[in-house]
Structure formats: structure tokens, C-alpha cells
Design an enzyme around this catalytic site. Structure first.
Site, PDB file in Angstrom:
ATOM      1  N   HIS A   1       0.837  -1.195   0.000  1.00  0.00           N
ATOM      2  CA  HIS A   1       0.000   0.000   0.000  1.00  0.00           C
ATOM      3  C   HIS A   1       0.880   1.257   0.000  1.00  0.00           C
ATOM      4  CE1 HIS A   1      -3.778  -2.223   1.688  1.00  0.00           C
ATOM      5  NE2 HIS A   1      -3.367  -2.687   0.529  1.00  0.00           N
TER       6      HIS A   1
ATOM      7  N   GLU B   1       1.266   3.759   1.981  1.00  0.00           N
ATOM      8  CA  GLU B   1       1.979   4.117   3.207  1.00  0.00           C
ATOM      9  C   GLU B   1       3.288   3.321   3.307  1.00  0.00           C
ATOM     10  OE1 GLU B   1      -1.113   3.146   2.826  1.00  0.00           O
ATOM     11  OE2 GLU B   1      -2.467   3.890   4.372  1.00  0.00           O
TER      12      GLU B   1
ATOM     13  N   CYS C   1      -1.708  -1.314   7.424  1.00  0.00           N
ATOM     14  CA  CYS C   1      -0.839  -0.134   7.331  1.00  0.00           C
ATOM     15  C   CYS C   1      -0.844   0.631   8.650  1.00  0.00           C
ATOM     16  CB  CYS C   1      -1.310   0.776   6.204  1.00  0.00           C
ATOM     17  SG  CYS C   1      -1.035   0.049   4.595  1.00  0.00           S
TER      18      CYS C   1
ATOM     19  N   ASP D   1     -18.828   6.101 -38.089  1.00  0.00           N
ATOM     20  CA  ASP D   1     -17.366   6.193 -37.947  1.00  0.00           C
ATOM     21  C   ASP D   1     -16.642   4.879 -38.220  1.00  0.00           C
ATOM     22  OD1 ASP D   1     -18.046   8.697 -37.138  1.00  0.00           O
ATOM     23  OD2 ASP D   1     -17.364   8.498 -35.064  1.00  0.00           O
TER      24      ASP D   1
ATOM     25  N   LEU E   1     -11.810   1.034 -32.009  1.00  0.00           N
ATOM     26  CA  LEU E   1     -11.888   1.163 -30.543  1.00  0.00           C
ATOM     27  C   LEU E   1     -10.739   0.481 -29.798  1.00  0.00           C
ATOM     28  CD1 LEU E   1     -15.765   0.687 -30.113  1.00  0.00           C
ATOM     29  CD2 LEU E   1     -14.478   2.806 -30.440  1.00  0.00           C
TER      30      LEU E   1
ATOM     31  N   ARG F   1      -4.043   2.726 -29.219  1.00  0.00           N
ATOM     32  CA  ARG F   1      -2.905   2.675 -30.141  1.00  0.00           C
ATOM     33  C   ARG F   1      -1.608   3.096 -29.492  1.00  0.00           C
ATOM     34  NH1 ARG F   1      -7.392   4.612 -34.162  1.00  0.00           N
ATOM     35  NH2 ARG F   1      -8.499   2.668 -33.954  1.00  0.00           N
TER      36      ARG F   1
ATOM     37  N   SER G   1     -30.153  -1.497 -32.109  1.00  0.00           N
ATOM     38  CA  SER G   1     -31.245  -2.438 -32.370  1.00  0.00           C
ATOM     39  C   SER G   1     -31.167  -2.949 -33.813  1.00  0.00           C
ATOM     40  CB  SER G   1     -32.588  -1.732 -32.133  1.00  0.00           C
ATOM     41  OG  SER G   1     -32.665  -0.584 -32.945  1.00  0.00           O
TER      42      SER G   1
ATOM     43  N   GLY H   1     -22.032   8.207 -29.283  1.00  0.00           N
ATOM     44  CA  GLY H   1     -22.196   9.631 -29.431  1.00  0.00           C
ATOM     45  C   GLY H   1     -23.056  10.270 -28.346  1.00  0.00           C
TER      46      GLY H   1
ATOM     47  N   LEU I   1     -26.289   8.331 -26.884  1.00  0.00           N
ATOM     48  CA  LEU I   1     -25.949   7.308 -25.900  1.00  0.00           C
ATOM     49  C   LEU I   1     -25.423   7.966 -24.620  1.00  0.00           C
ATOM     50  CD1 LEU I   1     -25.651   4.332 -25.174  1.00  0.00           C
ATOM     51  CD2 LEU I   1     -23.383   4.365 -26.225  1.00  0.00           C
TER      52      LEU I   1
HETATM   53  N1  LIG Z   1     -17.278  14.305 -30.994  1.00  0.00           N
HETATM   54  C1  LIG Z   1     -17.319  13.152 -30.372  1.00  0.00           C
HETATM   55  O1  LIG Z   1     -16.757  12.957 -29.302  1.00  0.00           O
HETATM   56  C2  LIG Z   1     -18.093  12.036 -31.024  1.00  0.00           C
HETATM   57  C3  LIG Z   1     -18.086  10.781 -30.415  1.00  0.00           C
HETATM   58  C4  LIG Z   1     -18.828   9.770 -30.980  1.00  0.00           C
HETATM   59  C5  LIG Z   1     -19.554  10.033 -32.121  1.00  0.00           C
HETATM   60  N2  LIG Z   1     -19.516  11.248 -32.699  1.00  0.00           N
HETATM   61  C6  LIG Z   1     -20.351  11.537 -33.888  1.00  0.00           C
HETATM   62  O2  LIG Z   1     -21.684  11.661 -33.402  1.00  0.00           O
HETATM   63  C7  LIG Z   1     -22.587  11.118 -34.325  1.00  0.00           C
HETATM   64  C8  LIG Z   1     -23.408  10.018 -33.655  1.00  0.00           C
HETATM   65  O3  LIG Z   1     -23.917  10.459 -32.418  1.00  0.00           O
HETATM   66  P1  LIG Z   1     -25.458  10.348 -32.066  1.00  0.00           P
HETATM   67  O4  LIG Z   1     -25.682  11.092 -30.810  1.00  0.00           O
HETATM   68  O5  LIG Z   1     -26.233  10.750 -33.254  1.00  0.00           O
HETATM   69  O6  LIG Z   1     -25.744   8.793 -31.883  1.00  0.00           O
HETATM   70  P2  LIG Z   1     -25.082   7.668 -30.933  1.00  0.00           P
HETATM   71  O7  LIG Z   1     -25.200   8.092 -29.544  1.00  0.00           O
HETATM   72  O8  LIG Z   1     -23.769   7.272 -31.481  1.00  0.00           O
HETATM   73  O9  LIG Z   1     -26.050   6.435 -31.216  1.00  0.00           O
HETATM   74  C9  LIG Z   1     -27.399   6.453 -30.832  1.00  0.00           C
HETATM   75  C10 LIG Z   1     -27.950   5.098 -31.080  1.00  0.00           C
HETATM   76  O10 LIG Z   1     -27.547   4.185 -30.060  1.00  0.00           O
HETATM   77  C11 LIG Z   1     -28.542   3.153 -29.911  1.00  0.00           C
HETATM   78  N3  LIG Z   1     -29.140   3.031 -28.590  1.00  0.00           N
HETATM   79  C12 LIG Z   1     -29.678   1.886 -28.104  1.00  0.00           C
HETATM   80  N4  LIG Z   1     -30.118   2.051 -26.867  1.00  0.00           N
HETATM   81  C13 LIG Z   1     -29.924   3.333 -26.570  1.00  0.00           C
HETATM   82  C14 LIG Z   1     -30.219   4.059 -25.423  1.00  0.00           C
HETATM   83  N5  LIG Z   1     -30.754   3.541 -24.330  1.00  0.00           N
HETATM   84  N6  LIG Z   1     -29.915   5.340 -25.465  1.00  0.00           N
HETATM   85  C15 LIG Z   1     -29.323   5.900 -26.539  1.00  0.00           C
HETATM   86  N7  LIG Z   1     -28.995   5.227 -27.660  1.00  0.00           N
HETATM   87  C16 LIG Z   1     -29.301   3.946 -27.660  1.00  0.00           C
HETATM   88  C17 LIG Z   1     -29.607   3.507 -30.900  1.00  0.00           C
HETATM   89  O11 LIG Z   1     -29.163   2.827 -32.044  1.00  0.00           O
HETATM   90  P3  LIG Z   1     -30.160   2.171 -33.081  1.00  0.00           P
HETATM   91  O12 LIG Z   1     -30.941   3.302 -33.653  1.00  0.00           O
HETATM   92  O13 LIG Z   1     -29.241   1.512 -34.022  1.00  0.00           O
HETATM   93  O14 LIG Z   1     -30.995   1.230 -32.293  1.00  0.00           O
HETATM   94  C18 LIG Z   1     -29.440   4.994 -31.063  1.00  0.00           C
HETATM   95  O15 LIG Z   1     -30.016   5.441 -32.277  1.00  0.00           O
HETATM   96  C19 LIG Z   1     -21.752  10.583 -35.467  1.00  0.00           C
HETATM   97  O16 LIG Z   1     -21.755  11.543 -36.498  1.00  0.00           O
HETATM   98  C20 LIG Z   1     -20.363  10.453 -34.907  1.00  0.00           C
HETATM   99  O17 LIG Z   1     -19.381  10.669 -35.885  1.00  0.00           O
HETATM  100  C21 LIG Z   1     -18.811  12.253 -32.173  1.00  0.00           C
END
Ligand SMILES: NC(=O)c1ccc[n+]([C@@H]2O[C@H](COP(=O)([O-])OP(=O)(O)OC[C@H]3O[C@@H](n4cnc5c(N)ncnc54)[C@H](OP(=O)(O)O)[C@@H]3O)[C@@H](O)[C@H]2O)c1
Length: 412
Positions: free
Chosen positions: A54, A56, A91, A210, A214, A217, A253, A342, A345
Site C-alpha cells: 500500500h 503508506e 498499514c 465512424d 476502438l 494505439r 437495435s 455519441g 448514448l
Molecule cells: N465528438 C465526439 O466525441 C463524437 C463521439 C462519438 C460520435 N460522434 C459523432 O456523433 C454522431 C453520432 O452520435 P449520435 O448522438 O447521433 O448517436 P449515438 O449516440 O452514437 O447512437 C445512438 C444510437 O444508439 C442506440 N441506442 C440503443 N439504446 C440506446 C439508449 N438507451 N440510449 C441511446 N442510444 C441507444 C440507438 O441505435 P439504433 O438506432 O441503431 O438502435 C441509437 O439510435 C456521429 O456523427 C459520430 O461521428 C462524435
């Protein structure tokens, strides 16, 4: 007492040391300690990895190596010294045996099995101050507390945004919003999560827009928080690649679309056995799901939340993310989940109270387009009281960006 505790700054050093142990200490808490004499740090230690001494004890060893007698020092430690025989001896006894007469503690041990160190020391005449920079010390062990008290993994949400709160253009283009230093940092977090046994999570729209891999790197996740890791992040393989990549989880989905695009999705082409799809229970029993499973990927059917606006087994259904996370922890041993978006989510996770830490990478760019993808979308509050509240835990420059670390307002 008014003003900061006299050992406030030294606690800051102990906190910085503790952070070096992040990822490696899991499932133990990250802890840091310094020995202070006459306003100087005489020795340092942190919990370097699970099963190792730990903080300490590491600090006392460092004192010995430096020729320092701990008896004349104050021990400053982020977490109450443990008072039980776990993988290592208590400790509290080591501190007492070293002759230390003053201990400054960030927070009391939340683990009922290990607590009691402060009381033990007090009973033996040691002065113990508890609660110095307590919130910062609580933030340090928020992951540990999550593992102890819940069936959930510790969830870090990371999103990169323009100054006007956009995560992609109206065409869905988002590479890149953040600068190279911020992106390196994300790879460091992926590597750390992979090392600790974790997963990277994305939404369905991000998966299809995208086509991400994931993977981490670069493998340099030491001190990945808060400083950006250094190193070459341009390679997936090679000497810099981490030994253990995080699992990849995509939430959708749309199993038909996944199956139809199996030949082009990087996750299925390059790391299917590390990939899990969360979908509806109905879609998980479909022929499309079997096609996806044939690639080596796993498909998990999850319940649909009751507040969904869609019908339960159609595209766009809102999956029960809490159930998915619990299963990731129970079946795949995931301690950490890094959600990289995104926004839909991310918002669903935030609304469900499933995010423990939110890293917003704010880039000094403006899209100025109302049709560009917003950071978060879908709520319709009428009063500010209905906004989701977060607490700013830290801010730090990262190349041209600013990283804001937020936590739930009522976070442990
Ligand atoms: N700048 C950043 O940090 C960043 C990061 C990631 C993505 N992006 C960009 O953001 C865009 C996508 O983002 P977004 O907000 O449109 O979508 P998202 O969050 O990537 O995806 C949403 C999808 O997730 C699935 N989902 C299933 N259960 C869910 C739940 N409980 N809550 C939410 N989603 C659920 C659904 O897919 P289904 O409809 O298939 O069921 C929903 O349509 C893209 O253009 C990507 O390039 C940017």
C-alpha cells in the site's frame, strides 16, 4: 479552523501520486502518500498495483531509501490507513511501528472491512486529522466505491465538442474535433481500461458513421489522468501496443444492418472475438444476429426501458443500459467502461445516472450550424431546475483544447 489545512498542498502531492496507480491498482483503490518534515516532502509512495504494498508502506520504504527517519515526519495520505490483514498487513500498524506521531488523512476508508485505522492510531496516541481535500480524495476512489457498492462498472463518458456544443457536422463528420494531444489521452484511457479489464462503448449511429476499431494505439497509460500520455499513437500494433486491448461494445437495435455490413465493419473484420453487440432481446434471436455471431462476436439481448417512445423491438428502441453494464461486469469482468459517444448514448447514460466521470474535450472551434450534431439532444425541460446538474471536478489544458472533468452532482 479557517482557511486551508496546513497540509492542504502536501495532500495535493499525495493525490497526484495516487493517480499514477490508476488502472493498475484496480480493483483496489488508488492511494498516494507523502512524508513531510519542516515543510519539505521527504518521501513518496503510492499503490502501484493490486497485490503490491500500500501507499503508506511504499512511502516508508522510500524514506528508508532516502535515509529519512519517519518518526519526525507527518504522514499525509489520501485514504485512511487500512486496519486489516488483506493481501498485505495493516498499514495502521506499520505507521505506528515507524514512530509517526501525526497523520493527515484525505478521507475515511469507505470499505467496512478495512476501516478503523484512524481510531487505532488515535488509541495509540497518534494525532490524526481526517478530511483534508476530502472531495478530491473521494473522487480518486469513486471507481473503487462503485465496485464495492454496486454491480456496475465505473463508467467514463468522453465526448469531444466544438465551442458551440457540436460533436459532428450535419453530415456526421467528426474527425477530428479535438487536437492530437487530446486524442492521445483518449488512447491512454483506452489502454488503461484495457489493462484493468474494461470496454469501450459506442452508440449505433457512431458505429455506422465512424466504423471505429476502438483499440488503444499506445500503451502509455501511466499517469494518463490528468496529463495526456506521451508516445506514438499512430500504430495499432508493434512495440507500443498495449498487451490487453479493451473489449468493444456497440449498442444498436439494427442487427440487420450490422449483418449486412459485416464485411466492412472494422470491429467484425479485425477484432470480432473482442466485440459485443447490445441489442433488443427480439433482435438477439434473429437470423441476422446469428450471422453476426458467426464472425466470432457476441450478441446480447437486453430489455428495453419502460420509458422508451419506440415500440420495443423496432429500430431506435432504448435499451436498458444499466442491465447491459451489469452484465458486462458480471460476465466479462469489466471494471471500467469508457463510453466514447455519441451524444444520444451519452445523454441516455447521464439521465440514467450511470456516468461516474464525464470528460468533455472542448476544442476552440465553431461550426455555427444548428443542424450539426449536438452534444446532447432529446430532452425538453421547461425550467432550469430540470437541467441535469454536474459538478466540475477538474479543468486542464490539453494542447489546443481544454479538458473539463465533470462528475454527477451527488457523486459519492
Ligand atoms: N465528438 C465526439 O466525441 C463524437 C463521439 C462519438 C460520435 N460522434 C459523432 O456523433 C454522431 C453520432 O452520435 P449520435 O448522438 O447521433 O448517436 P449515438 O449516440 O452514437 O447512437 C445512438 C444510437 O444508439 C442506440 N441506442 C440503443 N439504446 C440506446 C439508449 N438507451 N440510449 C441511446 N442510444 C441507444 C440507438 O441505435 P439504433 O438506432 O441503431 O438502435 C441509437 O439510435 C456521429 O456523427 C459520430 O461521428 C462524435
Amino acid at each position: 479552523m479557517t482557511g486551508p489545512h496546513p497540509f492542504h498542498t502536501f495532500m495535493g502531492e499525495a493525490i497526484a501520486l495516487a493517480r499514477r496507480g490508476r488502472w493498475r491498482a484496480a480493483p483496489n483503490p488508488t492511494v498516494g502518500a507523502v512524508l513531510v518534515r519542516d515543510g519539505q516532502v521527504m518521501a513518496r509512495g503510492y499503490h502501484t498495483a493490486c497485490g503490491m504494498p500500500h501507499a503508506e508502506v511504499e512511502c516508508l520504504r522510500d524514506a528508508t531509501a532516502n535515509g529519512v527517519d519517519p518518526a519526525g515526519c507527518t504522514l499525509v495520505v489520501t485514504l485512511e490507513p487500512c486496519n486489516h490483514h488483506g493481501k498485505t498487513p495493516p498499514c495502521s500498524q506499520a505507521v505506528l511501528a515507524a514512530g509517526i506521531r501525526h497523520v493527515v488523512v484525505g478521507m475515511a476508508d469507505p470499505n467496512p472491512v478495512a476501516q478503523g485505522g484512524a481510531e487505532f492510531l488515535r488509541q495509540h496516541g497518534v494525532r490524526v486529522d481526517v478530511g483534508v481535500r476530502e472531495q478530491d480524495c473521494r473522487d480518486l476512489v469513486a471507481d473503487f466505491v462503485t465496485w464495492k457498492l454496486t454491480d456496475q462498472p465505473y463508467v467514463i463518458l468522453k465526448l469531444a465538442s466544438t465551442l458551440d456544443g457540436r460533436i459532428a457536422t450535419r453530415a456526421g463528420h467528426s474527425q477530428w474535433i479535438s487536437c492530437a494531444a487530446s486524442r492521445r489521452r483518449v488512447h491512454g484511457i483506452r489502454a488503461g481500461a484495457g489493462h484493468a479489464g474494461g470496454a469501450v462503448l459506442v452508440g449505433g449511429t457512431t458505429l455506422f458513421a465512424d466504423n471505429p476499431l476502438l483499440t488503444a494505439r499506445c500503451c502509455d497509460f501511466s499517469d494518463a489522468f490528468p496529463a495526456a500520455p506521451q508516445g506514438d499513437c499512430s500504430r495499432v500494433d508493434g512495440a507500443d501496443a498495449p498487451r490487453r486491448q479493451p473489449l468493444a461494445v456497440a449498442v444498436t437495435s439494427r442487427m440487420d444492418e450490422v449483418a449486412a455490413r459485416a464485411g466492412e465493419l472494422a470491429l467484425l473484420q479485425q477484432r470480432a472475438s473482442d466485440t459485443i453487440f447490445w441489442t433488443t432481446e427480439h433482435a438477439a434471436t434473429s437470423l441476422a444476429a446469428d450471422t453476426v455471431r458467426a464472425t466470432g462476436a457476441r450478441v446480447w439481448g437486453l430489455p428495453v426501458t419502460s420509458d422508451t417512445t419506440g415500440t420495443s423491438d423496432t429500430a431506435g428502441a432504448r435499451l436498458d443500459l444499466r442491465a447491459g453494464l451489469a452484465r458486462l461486469r458480471a460476465e466479462a469482468g469489466c471494471l471500467y467502461v469508457l463510453c466514447e459517444g455519441g451524444g444520444q448514448l451519452g445523454l441516455a447514460l447521464l439521465e440514467a445516472g450511470l456516468v461516474h466521470e464525464f470528460e468533455l474535450h472542448l476544442a476552440p472551434k465553431v461550426l455555427g450550424d444548428n443542424a450539426a450534431r449536438p452534444l446532447f439532444d432529446g430532452r425538453a425541460p421547461l425550467r432550469m431546475d430540470d437541467a441535469l446538474g454536474l459538478r466540475v471536478a477538474a479543468t486542464a489544458p490539453s494542447g489546443e483544447d481544454i479538458i473539463v472533468t465533470l462528475r454527477p452532482g451527488d457523486c459519492f
